[in-house]
Write an enzyme that holds these catalytic residues in place. Structure first.
Site, short mmCIF file in Angstrom:
data_model
loop_
_atom_site.label_atom_id
_atom_site.label_comp_id
_atom_site.label_asym_id
_atom_site.label_seq_id
_atom_site.Cartn_x
_atom_site.Cartn_y
_atom_site.Cartn_z
N LYS A 112 0.81 -1.21 0.00
CA LYS A 112 0.00 0.00 0.00
C LYS A 112 0.84 1.26 0.00
O LYS A 112 0.42 2.29 -0.52
CB LYS A 112 -0.94 0.02 1.21
CG LYS A 112 -2.13 -0.91 1.07
CD LYS A 112 -3.26 -0.49 2.00
CE LYS A 112 -4.42 -1.46 1.93
NZ LYS A 112 -5.46 -1.15 2.91
N LYS A 196 -4.95 -9.63 -7.31
CA LYS A 196 -6.18 -9.94 -6.58
C LYS A 196 -7.27 -8.93 -6.93
O LYS A 196 -6.97 -7.78 -7.25
CB LYS A 196 -5.86 -10.05 -5.09
CG LYS A 196 -6.33 -9.00 -4.20
CD LYS A 196 -5.84 -9.16 -2.79
CE LYS A 196 -5.72 -7.73 -2.25
NZ LYS A 196 -5.25 -7.55 -0.94
N LYS A 199 -10.76 -3.26 -4.46
CA LYS A 199 -11.61 -2.07 -4.52
C LYS A 199 -10.95 -0.96 -5.30
O LYS A 199 -11.63 -0.10 -5.85
CB LYS A 199 -11.84 -1.55 -3.09
CG LYS A 199 -12.71 -2.42 -2.22
CD LYS A 199 -12.68 -1.93 -0.76
CE LYS A 199 -13.40 -2.91 0.16
NZ LYS A 199 -13.04 -2.75 1.57
P1 TYM Z 1 -10.74 -5.33 3.50
O1 TYM Z 1 -11.75 -4.26 3.79
O2 TYM Z 1 -9.65 -5.03 2.55
O3 TYM Z 1 -11.47 -6.63 3.00
C1 TYM Z 1 -12.55 -7.19 3.72
C2 TYM Z 1 -12.48 -8.71 3.67
O4 TYM Z 1 -12.50 -9.15 2.31
C3 TYM Z 1 -11.41 -10.03 2.07
N1 TYM Z 1 -10.95 -9.85 0.69
C4 TYM Z 1 -10.88 -10.83 -0.21
N2 TYM Z 1 -11.16 -12.16 -0.12
C5 TYM Z 1 -10.98 -12.90 -1.23
N3 TYM Z 1 -10.55 -12.38 -2.42
C6 TYM Z 1 -10.26 -11.06 -2.54
N4 TYM Z 1 -9.84 -10.57 -3.72
C7 TYM Z 1 -10.42 -10.23 -1.40
N5 TYM Z 1 -10.23 -8.90 -1.18
C8 TYM Z 1 -10.56 -8.69 0.11
C9 TYM Z 1 -10.34 -9.60 3.06
O5 TYM Z 1 -9.42 -10.64 3.30
C10 TYM Z 1 -11.18 -9.26 4.28
O6 TYM Z 1 -11.48 -10.43 5.02
N6 TYM Z 1 -7.63 -5.33 7.39
C11 TYM Z 1 -8.93 -5.77 6.96
C12 TYM Z 1 -10.06 -5.19 7.78
C13 TYM Z 1 -9.96 -5.42 9.25
C14 TYM Z 1 -10.15 -6.67 9.92
C15 TYM Z 1 -10.00 -6.38 11.30
C16 TYM Z 1 -10.43 -7.96 9.49
C17 TYM Z 1 -9.71 -4.49 10.20
N7 TYM Z 1 -9.72 -5.07 11.43
C18 TYM Z 1 -10.10 -7.38 12.27
C19 TYM Z 1 -10.55 -8.95 10.48
C20 TYM Z 1 -10.38 -8.66 11.82
C21 TYM Z 1 -9.13 -5.30 5.53
O7 TYM Z 1 -8.48 -4.39 5.07
O8 TYM Z 1 -10.14 -5.88 4.88
#
Ligand code: TYM
Length: 335
Positions: A112, A196, A199
């Site tokens: 990032k 991957k 967003k």
């Molecule tokens: P974020 O907002 O980027 O994504 C949310 C969830 O979606 C999953 N994900 C994917 N799974 C499969 N294929 C993909 N291409 C893909 N893109 C995203 C992510 O793995 C995630 O589960 N850091 C985390 C948010 C967070 C969090 C937490 C998660 C903050 N605190 C505590 C679990 C526990 C994040 O940026 O997710």
């Protein structure tokens, strides 16, 4: 108790990867024998610039998406992170437990921040420490996520172990178990099987958004990159064929079958046949979500009420754990 916590960033464009890798699993766990807590991590979102009005809208949209996907505020606690101050309070303590060297190994920060780490926010660097606090402030035992969050969850365990050790309170913070399961833990871009689905990809054709209508979903699958070979008859044949692997994984996750079952049916046939079937399946499973989202978004006051109620319930769990943490650390509390 078996307590689930997970979070999603309200940064717009919730997509098929978020759905299959995370939110669909959230719903499954809600229906099982777990206490489930799901958070819109607005404070994580602002580690990169968010336009204030757009952020507010994105938080409500994410709440609507959660419910449109099947999360039920009477069964799960749904709330936004900034309404429960214990997350950031615990995060500070974890900032003092985690080591610089641990943070320096985080691949997501490297991705990032890119070539310009010096210009990244301090929050982006400390991101995994806040994430550990999100989870551990509830003593959560299970965390459903996509593959890309694995390293952050390993760090969460390291922080829990070091805290318990430093402050001599064995087992105080649990060693949380990541739940990374199913055929679509890493959904790839529809335009490039090596990237991957994300967003922030500038190409909208690279992802299926949960707000896409049936035509957009079908078109994106029709245009998805593939190779000219027929589908293999077993999973081993997907080796070295990232686009084929991705589409088969998506099909399996949407239909609830295993990759081998999908290949049992489709092995030997061409993408010209497979893609329309996949498009039909994706439209059937994904298109109704957008309509339900719009229904929820028509009543923003109700969304705000649901999130406020979720925050109260989250706070009731988090506050005593934060206070016990303060006691372990030796911070004086007069109230
Ligand atoms: P974020 O907002 O980027 O994504 C949310 C969830 O979606 C999953 N994900 C994917 N799974 C499969 N294929 C993909 N291409 C893909 N893109 C995203 C992510 O793995 C995630 O589960 N850091 C985390 C948010 C967070 C969090 C937490 C998660 C903050 N605190 C505590 C679990 C526990 C994040 O940026 O997710």
């Amino acid at each position: 108790t078996r307590r689930v916590f997970s979070g999603v960033q309200p940064s717009g464009n919730l997509h098929l990867g978020n759905y299959l890798g995370a939110v669909k699993r959230f719903v499954e766990m809600q229906e099982q024998d777990f206490e489930t807590i799901y958070c819109m991590v607005d404070l994580h979102a602002i580690t990169v610039w968010q336009e204030p009005k757009a952020l507010t809208a994105a938080i409500r949209e994410l709440a609507a998406a959660f419910m449109a996907c099947g999360l039920d505020p009477t069964k799960s606690i749904l709330f936004n992170q900034s309404q429960v101050p214990a997350h950031t309070q615990l995060a500070w303590i974890f900032n003092c437990v985690a080591r610089m060297g641990w943070m320096n190994r985080m691949t997501q920060f490297k991705e990032k921040s890119g070539k310009n780490a010096e210009a990244s926010s301090l929050g982006l660097y400390a991101y995994p420490s806040l994430m550990a606090a999100d989870i551990l402030v509830y003593h959560a035992t299970h965390v459903p996520v996509g593959e890309d969050q694995k390293q952050h969850l390993e760090l969460t365990r390291d922080i829990a172990i070091k805290f318990n050790n430093d402050y001599d309170c064995p087992g105080f913070f649990p060693e949380t178990e990541p739940i990374i399961e199913g055929a679509a833990t890493r959904v790839m871009s529809l335009r490039d099987g090596s990237k991957k689905m994300s967003k922030s990809d500038p190409s909208d054709l690279s992802r299926i958004n949960l707000i896409d209508d049936a035509d957009a979903i079908a078109k994106k699958i029709r245009k998805a990159k593939t190779d000219p070979e027929p589908l293999p008859t077993a999973a081993a044949g997907l080796e070295g064929r990232p686009e084929a692997r991705n589409l088969v994984g998506v099909y399996a996750a949407l239909s609830g079958e295993s990759v081998d079952q999908v290949l049992g049916e489709w092995g030997g046939r061409m993408f010209g046949e497979f893609k329309p079937a996949l498009a039909d399946l994706a439209v059937e499973m994904i298109a109704p979500i957008a309509g339900r989202m719009r229904d929820y978004l028509a009543d923003p006051a109700e969304i705000d009420r649901i999130l406020g109620d979720g925050a109260d319930r989250a706070n009731a769990i988090a506050q005593p754990i934060l206070e016990a943490t303060y006691d372990h650390v030796g911070l004086l509390r007069s109230r």
